[in-house]
Design a protein around this motif. Structure first.
Motif, PDB file in Angstrom:
ATOM      1  N   MET A  76       0.914   3.021  -6.112  1.00 34.21           N
ATOM      2  CA  MET A  76       1.020   1.604  -5.804  1.00 34.21           C
ATOM      3  C   MET A  76      -0.389   1.022  -5.758  1.00 34.21           C
ATOM      4  O   MET A  76      -1.282   1.586  -5.149  1.00 34.21           O
ATOM      5  N   THR A  77      -0.561  -0.109  -6.405  1.00 30.73           N
ATOM      6  CA  THR A  77      -1.821  -0.825  -6.357  1.00 30.73           C
ATOM      7  C   THR A  77      -1.646  -2.029  -5.450  1.00 30.73           C
ATOM      8  O   THR A  77      -0.772  -2.863  -5.666  1.00 30.73           O
ATOM      9  N   LEU A  78      -2.460  -2.094  -4.426  1.00 28.60           N
ATOM     10  CA  LEU A  78      -2.378  -3.150  -3.428  1.00 28.60           C
ATOM     11  C   LEU A  78      -3.521  -4.127  -3.661  1.00 28.60           C
ATOM     12  O   LEU A  78      -4.654  -3.718  -3.928  1.00 28.60           O
ATOM     13  N   HIS A  79      -3.223  -5.432  -3.571  1.00 29.56           N
ATOM     14  CA  HIS A  79      -4.229  -6.458  -3.813  1.00 29.56           C
ATOM     15  C   HIS A  79      -4.266  -7.455  -2.663  1.00 29.56           C
ATOM     16  O   HIS A  79      -3.254  -7.673  -1.991  1.00 29.56           O
ATOM     17  N   HIS A 133       5.727  -5.287   3.567  1.00 24.70           N
ATOM     18  CA  HIS A 133       6.370  -4.865   4.806  1.00 24.70           C
ATOM     19  C   HIS A 133       5.626  -3.632   5.290  1.00 24.70           C
ATOM     20  O   HIS A 133       5.004  -2.924   4.493  1.00 24.70           O
ATOM     21  N   LEU A 134       5.692  -3.350   6.583  1.00 32.30           N
ATOM     22  CA  LEU A 134       5.097  -2.136   7.133  1.00 32.30           C
ATOM     23  C   LEU A 134       6.211  -1.167   7.472  1.00 32.30           C
ATOM     24  O   LEU A 134       7.214  -1.555   8.074  1.00 32.30           O
ATOM     25  N   SER A 135       6.027   0.106   7.090  1.00 34.41           N
ATOM     26  CA  SER A 135       7.077   1.088   7.346  1.00 34.41           C
ATOM     27  C   SER A 135       7.301   1.274   8.842  1.00 34.41           C
ATOM     28  O   SER A 135       8.418   1.440   9.286  1.00 34.41           O
ATOM     29  N   ALA A 136       6.256   1.246   9.633  1.00 36.98           N
ATOM     30  CA  ALA A 136       6.374   1.255  11.094  1.00 36.98           C
ATOM     31  C   ALA A 136       5.829  -0.088  11.541  1.00 36.98           C
ATOM     32  O   ALA A 136       4.627  -0.276  11.622  1.00 36.98           O
ATOM     33  N   CYS A 167      -6.127  -0.952   5.020  1.00 38.82           N
ATOM     34  CA  CYS A 167      -6.028  -2.344   4.605  1.00 38.82           C
ATOM     35  C   CYS A 167      -5.874  -3.198   5.855  1.00 38.82           C
ATOM     36  O   CYS A 167      -5.572  -2.693   6.941  1.00 38.82           O
ATOM     37  N   TRP A 168      -6.107  -4.489   5.701  1.00 33.40           N
ATOM     38  CA  TRP A 168      -6.009  -5.435   6.797  1.00 33.40           C
ATOM     39  C   TRP A 168      -4.927  -6.432   6.457  1.00 33.40           C
ATOM     40  O   TRP A 168      -4.866  -6.951   5.334  1.00 33.40           O
ATOM     41  N   VAL A 169      -4.041  -6.682   7.410  1.00 37.02           N
ATOM     42  CA  VAL A 169      -2.891  -7.550   7.193  1.00 37.02           C
ATOM     43  C   VAL A 169      -2.748  -8.547   8.342  1.00 37.02           C
ATOM     44  O   VAL A 169      -3.325  -8.360   9.410  1.00 37.02           O
ATOM     45  N   ILE A 183      -2.846   2.372   4.342  1.00 40.85           N
ATOM     46  CA  ILE A 183      -2.152   1.919   3.130  1.00 40.85           C
ATOM     47  C   ILE A 183      -0.810   2.637   2.997  1.00 40.85           C
ATOM     48  O   ILE A 183       0.150   2.087   2.465  1.00 40.85           O
ATOM     49  N   ARG A 184      -0.698   3.851   3.541  1.00 40.22           N
ATOM     50  CA  ARG A 184       0.570   4.596   3.467  1.00 40.22           C
ATOM     51  C   ARG A 184       1.685   3.922   4.256  1.00 40.22           C
ATOM     52  O   ARG A 184       2.857   4.223   4.049  1.00 40.22           O
ATOM     53  N   GLN A 185       1.352   3.004   5.166  1.00 39.29           N
ATOM     54  CA  GLN A 185       2.362   2.283   5.951  1.00 39.29           C
ATOM     55  C   GLN A 185       2.883   1.046   5.235  1.00 39.29           C
ATOM     56  O   GLN A 185       3.797   0.396   5.715  1.00 39.29           O
ATOM     57  N   VAL A 186       2.275   0.695   4.112  1.00 41.74           N
ATOM     58  CA  VAL A 186       2.563  -0.557   3.425  1.00 41.74           C
ATOM     59  C   VAL A 186       3.606  -0.362   2.337  1.00 41.74           C
ATOM     60  O   VAL A 186       3.545   0.588   1.565  1.00 41.74           O
TER      61      VAL A 186
END
Length: 76
Positions: free
Chosen positions: A1-4, A10-13, A39-41, A58-61
């Motif tokens: 997955m490429t995150l931008h 969504h967050l898994s937790a 990452c920052w959200v 990033i694994r939570q995203v």
């Protein structure tokens, strides 16, 4: 997955439980540090006086696809 920056996710937790209830657990990516898996959200849509930014793995995203008319802006 490429995150931008600007992606809606969504967050898994869902970390927002400590910050209060959210409408649907949707967040906007503010920044990405892929080499360090961070990452920052912030919650989306933004609260009237802004939404706090926090750091997650990033694994939570999980990417969230919205219709273009409802999507998070790519830059704020």
């Amino acid at each position: 997955m490429t995150l931008h920056q600007g992606d809606c996710v969504h967050l898994s937790a869902d970390m927002a439980l400590s910050a209060g209830p959210t409408s649907d657990g949707l967040y906007q990516v503010i920044g990405v540090d892929a080499p360090h898996d961070r990452c920052w959200v912030r919650r989306w849509p933004l609260a009237r006086h802004g939404s706090p930014v926090f750091e997650v793995s990033i694994r939570q995203v999980e990417l969230h696809h919205l219709p273009h008319s409802q999507s998070c802006p790519s830059r704020s």
